[in-house]
Design a protein around this motif. Structure first.
Motif, short mmCIF file in Angstrom:
data_model
loop_
_atom_site.label_atom_id
_atom_site.label_comp_id
_atom_site.label_asym_id
_atom_site.label_seq_id
_atom_site.Cartn_x
_atom_site.Cartn_y
_atom_site.Cartn_z
N GLU A 457 0.85 -1.20 0.00
CA GLU A 457 0.00 0.00 0.00
C GLU A 457 0.88 1.25 0.00
N ASP A 458 0.34 2.35 -0.49
CA ASP A 458 1.07 3.63 -0.45
C ASP A 458 0.98 4.24 0.94
N TYR A 459 2.12 4.51 1.52
CA TYR A 459 2.15 5.14 2.84
C TYR A 459 1.90 6.65 2.66
N PRO A 460 1.02 7.24 3.47
CA PRO A 460 0.73 8.67 3.27
C PRO A 460 1.87 9.59 3.69
N VAL A 461 2.26 10.47 2.79
CA VAL A 461 3.19 11.57 3.13
C VAL A 461 2.44 12.84 2.76
N ASP A 462 1.89 13.50 3.77
CA ASP A 462 0.96 14.60 3.50
C ASP A 462 1.54 15.96 3.88
N LEU A 463 0.97 16.99 3.28
CA LEU A 463 1.36 18.35 3.63
C LEU A 463 0.28 18.93 4.54
N SER A 464 0.70 19.78 5.48
CA SER A 464 -0.29 20.48 6.30
C SER A 464 -1.04 21.45 5.38
N GLN A 465 -2.20 21.90 5.84
CA GLN A 465 -2.97 22.85 5.03
C GLN A 465 -2.11 24.08 4.71
N LYS A 466 -1.37 24.57 5.73
CA LYS A 466 -0.55 25.77 5.53
C LYS A 466 0.52 25.53 4.48
N CYS A 467 1.14 24.37 4.57
CA CYS A 467 2.22 24.02 3.66
C CYS A 467 1.68 23.89 2.24
N TRP A 468 0.53 23.28 2.14
CA TRP A 468 -0.12 23.09 0.84
C TRP A 468 -0.52 24.44 0.24
N ASP A 469 -1.15 25.31 1.09
CA ASP A 469 -1.56 26.64 0.63
C ASP A 469 -0.34 27.42 0.16
N ASN A 470 0.74 27.33 0.93
CA ASN A 470 1.97 28.05 0.60
C ASN A 470 2.51 27.59 -0.76
N LYS A 471 2.45 26.28 -0.97
CA LYS A 471 2.93 25.74 -2.25
C LYS A 471 2.07 26.30 -3.41
N MET A 472 0.76 26.29 -3.21
CA MET A 472 -0.14 26.79 -4.27
C MET A 472 0.12 28.27 -4.55
N GLU A 473 0.33 29.05 -3.47
CA GLU A 473 0.62 30.48 -3.66
C GLU A 473 1.90 30.66 -4.47
N ASN A 474 2.91 29.87 -4.13
CA ASN A 474 4.18 29.95 -4.86
C ASN A 474 4.00 29.59 -6.32
N ILE A 475 3.18 28.57 -6.57
CA ILE A 475 2.94 28.17 -7.97
C ILE A 475 2.26 29.32 -8.72
N GLU A 476 1.25 29.93 -8.07
CA GLU A 476 0.54 31.05 -8.71
C GLU A 476 1.49 32.21 -9.00
N GLU A 477 2.35 32.51 -7.99
CA GLU A 477 3.30 33.62 -8.18
C GLU A 477 4.20 33.38 -9.37
N VAL A 478 4.70 32.16 -9.48
CA VAL A 478 5.59 31.85 -10.60
C VAL A 478 4.84 31.97 -11.92
N LYS A 479 3.61 31.48 -11.92
CA LYS A 479 2.81 31.55 -13.16
C LYS A 479 2.65 33.01 -13.59
N GLU A 480 2.33 33.87 -12.58
CA GLU A 480 2.15 35.29 -12.89
C GLU A 480 3.44 35.89 -13.45
N LYS A 481 4.56 35.50 -12.81
CA LYS A 481 5.86 36.02 -13.26
C LYS A 481 6.15 35.60 -14.70
N VAL A 482 5.83 34.34 -14.99
CA VAL A 482 6.08 33.84 -16.35
C VAL A 482 5.29 34.67 -17.35
N VAL A 483 4.02 34.97 -17.00
CA VAL A 483 3.18 35.77 -17.91
C VAL A 483 3.79 37.15 -18.08
N GLU A 484 4.20 37.78 -16.93
CA GLU A 484 4.82 39.13 -16.99
C GLU A 484 6.05 39.12 -17.89
N MET A 485 6.88 38.09 -17.70
CA MET A 485 8.13 38.04 -18.45
C MET A 485 7.88 37.84 -19.94
#
Ligand SMILES: Nc1ncnc2c1ncn2[C@@H]1O[C@H](COP(=O)(O)OP(=O)(O)OP(=O)(O)O)[C@@H](O)[C@H]1O
Ligand SMILES: O=P(O)(O)OC[C@H]1O[C@H](OP(=O)(O)OP(=O)(O)O)[C@H](O)[C@@H]1O
Ligand SMILES: O=C(O)c1cccnc1
Length: 487
Positions: A457-485
Motif C-alpha cells: 500500500e502507499d504510505y501517506p506523506v501529507d502536507l499540512s494545510q498551511k504548507c499546501w496553501d503556501n505551495k499553491m501560492e508559490n505556484i501562482e506567483e511563478v505563473k504570474e511572473k512567467v506571464v509578466e516576463m
C-alpha cells in the motif's frame, strides 16, 4: 609512482558545476546568503513500501573533513584554471552551516526531506554531490537488505557480496547498510573490523579442487578449524558432497564443531530437503544448511514455498549491487534563500509533472503515531513555525486532496535531529547496533500492508494545510511572473 594515485581529501568529490556556481556566487557577493536545501527522493526503490535511511555517519565524516587541501587548490589552479582570489576564498572555506537530518535506520518515504541543509549558499552548493552520492547508495542497499531480511525472517542472512560489489567502498558501506537493515553477519573482514559486524564464512570450491577430493579437503580443514561448514556441491552434492561431510564429522566427533554444510548450486530446494534427511539420519539433527547462489528476496521466497530446508542464507551479487535497481534517485533542491532585506524567501521548481513540483519553504517533518495501536498513520510535513493541533489532525493527499482522514489521539514525532549547528557537530552519533535496533522498532510500528515486498500500500506523506496553501501560492506567483516576463 606515476600510476599510484594520490588522494588526500574528499572535498573535490563534487561535480565541477558546483565549484563554478560557487565562483559565480562569490564574485557576485551572494555566496554567504543563507540558503536552505532539502535532500529527498520521489519514488521508493524496488517497488518497496518504505526505504531505510542510511548514510548519515559518512555524511558527518565528510562534513567534518570539508576543507580544500593544498593539493586540491593546486589542481584547481593549474589544471582547471581558477584564479588566485577565488582559490584564496576556497582555501579558508569550512562548513559553517546547520544540518538537520533523520537518524540512520529511520523509515523514509517519497517526497519527504531526509536531510535539510541550512548554510551559506556556496557551502550548501559544494556539499550537494557528496551527500547525494553517499545517501543514494547506502539507502538503496539498506532498503534492498531490509526486503531480503523481511523474507528471510528469523533465519540467518549473511552478506557475501564483496567480490561482486562496484569496487571497494561500495562493498564496505554496502555491508554496513546491510547489517543496519538486519543482516546478521558479513564475509568481509575489513567491514567486520571497521564496524564491529560479526564475520562469518565457509570455504570455496578451490579448496576442494586443490586437494582433489572432498574427503581430504574437509578433513584438512577440520584439522585446522574448529567451526566447520563444508561446501558440498563441487562434484556431486548428494552422492559425494553430503556423505563426505557426514563421514568427516563422524570421524572427528567432538574434536570439531560441525556446524553444517553449504549448497551453492543445483536445485536448492530439492538438495536441501534430501541433505536434511541425510544429516538427520546420521544423527546430525542440529547441523545447519547454508545456501548461496544468486539469491534475492524472490528466490528465497520461492525456495521457502517449496519447503526448502535452509537455515542460513548467503546473499551476494543481488544485494550489494542492488541488482534490480541501479540507483535511488534522491535529489537536493533549494527551498528557500535569504532575500535582499535579510528575510528568508521561498523558492520553487515548477514542472509539468505535478509530482516533480518542489515544496517551498522551511518545513518540519513529523511521523503521526496512533496512541492506541502505536502504528504510524502517515507522515506530515508542516511549515517550520507551524504548531500542530494536539487533538485532531486532518491529513490529506497532497495531489489527490479528496483522499483524506481525521486522526485523533496521536503523537507527532519530529523526524529530524540537529546534526550540525553553525558548523559544530551537536549530534551524538549512535553506534551501528543502536541504529539497527532503532530500525527494528520502526518496522514494528509500520503496518504489514506497507511492508509486504510485492504491491505494498502507499504510505501517506501529507502536507499540512498551511504548507499546501503556501505551495499553491508559490505556484501562482511563478505563473504570474512567467506571464509578466512573456509580455
Ligand atoms: N528450487 C529452486 N527454485 C527456484 N530457484 C532456484 C532453485 N534452486 C536454485 N535456484 C536458483 O536458480 C538459479 C540457478 O543458477 P544457475 O543456473 O547459474 O545454476 P547453478 O545451479 O548455480 O549452477 P552453477 O553454479 O554450476 O552454474 C540461482 O539463482 C538459484 O538461486
Ligand atoms: O551468488 P552470490 O549471491 O553472488 O553469492 C556469492 C557467491 O560467491 C561465491 O561464488 P564464487 O563463484 O565467486 O566462488 P566460489 O564458488 O569459488 O567460492 C559463493 O559461492 C557464492 O555463490
Ligand atoms: O564464506 C563463504 O561461504 C563465502 C564468502 C563469500 C562469498 N561466497 C561465499
Amino acid at each position: 609512482m606515476k600510476h599510484i594515485y594520490h588522494d588526500d581529501s574528499f572535498t573535490l568529490h563534487t561535480d565541477l558545476y558546483q565549484i563554478n556556481m560557487a565562483e559565480t556566487y562569490w564574485r557576485d557577493g551572494i555566496h554567504n546568503k543563507r540558503a536552505v536545501f532539502e535532500l529527498f527522493f520521489r519514488k521508493l526503490p524496488f517497488g518497496n513500501g518504505y526505504a531505510v535511511f542510511a548514510g548519515l555517519e559518512k555524511v558527518i565524516q565528510f562534513i567534518q573533513g570539508f576543507r580544500f587541501s593544498e593539493e586540491d587548490l593546486e589542481y584547481l589552479k593549474n589544471e582547471v584554471g581558477y584564479k588566485d582570489d577565488f582559490l584564496e576564498y576556497l582555501k579558508n572555506m569550512r562548513f559553517t552551516g546547520t544540518i538537520r537530518s533523520m537518524k540512520e535506520g529511520e523509515l523514509v518515504f517519497g517526497n519527504e526531506p531526509i536531510i535539510r541543509v541550512d548554510a551559506p549558499l556556496a557551502e550548501a552548493q559544494l556539499i550537494e554531490t557528496a551527500l547525494l552520492n553517499i545517501v543514494n547508495y547506502q539507502t538503496l542497499i539498506a532498503t534492498k537488505a531490509s526486503r531480503i531480511k523481511q523474507v528471510v525472517g528469523s533465519e540467518v542472512a549473511m552478506e557475501f557480496g564483496t567480490r561482486r560489489a562496484q569496487e571497494m567502498d561500495a562493498a564496505i558501506w554496502g555491508t554496513r547498510a546491510a547489517y543496519l537493515a538486519g543482516f546478521e553477519a558479513t564475509s568481509n573482514v575489513r567491514a567486520g573490523k571497521m564496524f564491529q559486524i560479526p564475520v562469518s564464512g565457509t570455504h570455496a570450491h578451490s579448496m576442494v579442487q586443490a586437494y582433489k577430493d572432498e574427503y581430504t579437503a574437509f578433513h584438512k580443514y577440520a584439522e585446522t578449524h574448529k567451526d566447520c561448514v563444508f561446501l558440498v556441491d563441487t562434484y556431486d552434492t548428494l552422492r559425494l558432497g553430503v556423505p563426505n561431510a557426514i563421514k568427516v564429522a563422524k570421524e572427528l566427533g567432538d574434536k570439531i564443531n560441525f556446524i553444517g554444510i553449504r549448497l551453492d548450486s543445483g536445485d536448492l530446494a530439492y538438495f536441501s530437503k534430501e541433505a536434511r534427511k541425510m544429516l538427520d539420519e546420521a544423527g546430525f539433527k542440529d547441523a545447519k544448511i547454508v545456501a548461496s547462489s544468486d539469491l534475492d528476496e524472490y528466490t528465497i521466497m520461492n525456495l521457502k514455498s517449496q519447503g526448502a530446508k535452509i537455515d542460513s542464507w548467503g546473499i551476494g551479487t543481488k544485494l550489494i549491487t542492488a541488482y534490480d535497481q541501479a540507483a535511488l534517485g534522491a535529489v537536493y533542491k533549494i527551498v528557500a534563500i535569504e532575500g535582499d532585506n535579510g528575510n528568508m524567501e521561498d523558492t520553487i521548481k515548477i514542472s509539468s509533472n505535478p509530482e516533480k513540483v518542489t515544496t517551498p519553504g522551511l518545513k518540519k517533518i513529523y511521523r503521526i503515531i496512533n496512541n492506541t495501536n502505536h502504528h504510524a498513520e502517515g507522515d506530515y510535513i508542516a511549515m517550520e513555525e507551524e504548531k500542530l493541533p494536539e487533538k485532531k489532525l486532518r491529513m490529506f493527499h497532497p495531489t489527490h486532496t479528496y483522499m483524506n482522514k481525521i486522526v485523533t489521539n496521536f503523537t507527532a514525532k519530529e523526524l529530524h535531529e540537529n546534526i550540525f549547528s553553525n558548523g559544530e557537530l551537536v549530534y551524538e552519533i549512535p553506534c551501528l547496533e543502536e541504529s539497527r535496533e532503532y530500525l527494528k522498532q520502526n518496522l514494528e510500528s509500520l503496518w504489514d500492508e506497507y511492508k509486504r515486498i510485492m504491491n505494498p500500500e502507499d504510505y501517506p506523506v501529507d502536507l499540512s494545510q498551511k504548507c499546501w496553501d503556501n505551495k499553491m501560492e508559490n505556484i501562482e506567483e511563478v505563473k504570474e511572473k512567467v506571464v509578466e516576463m512573456r509580455d
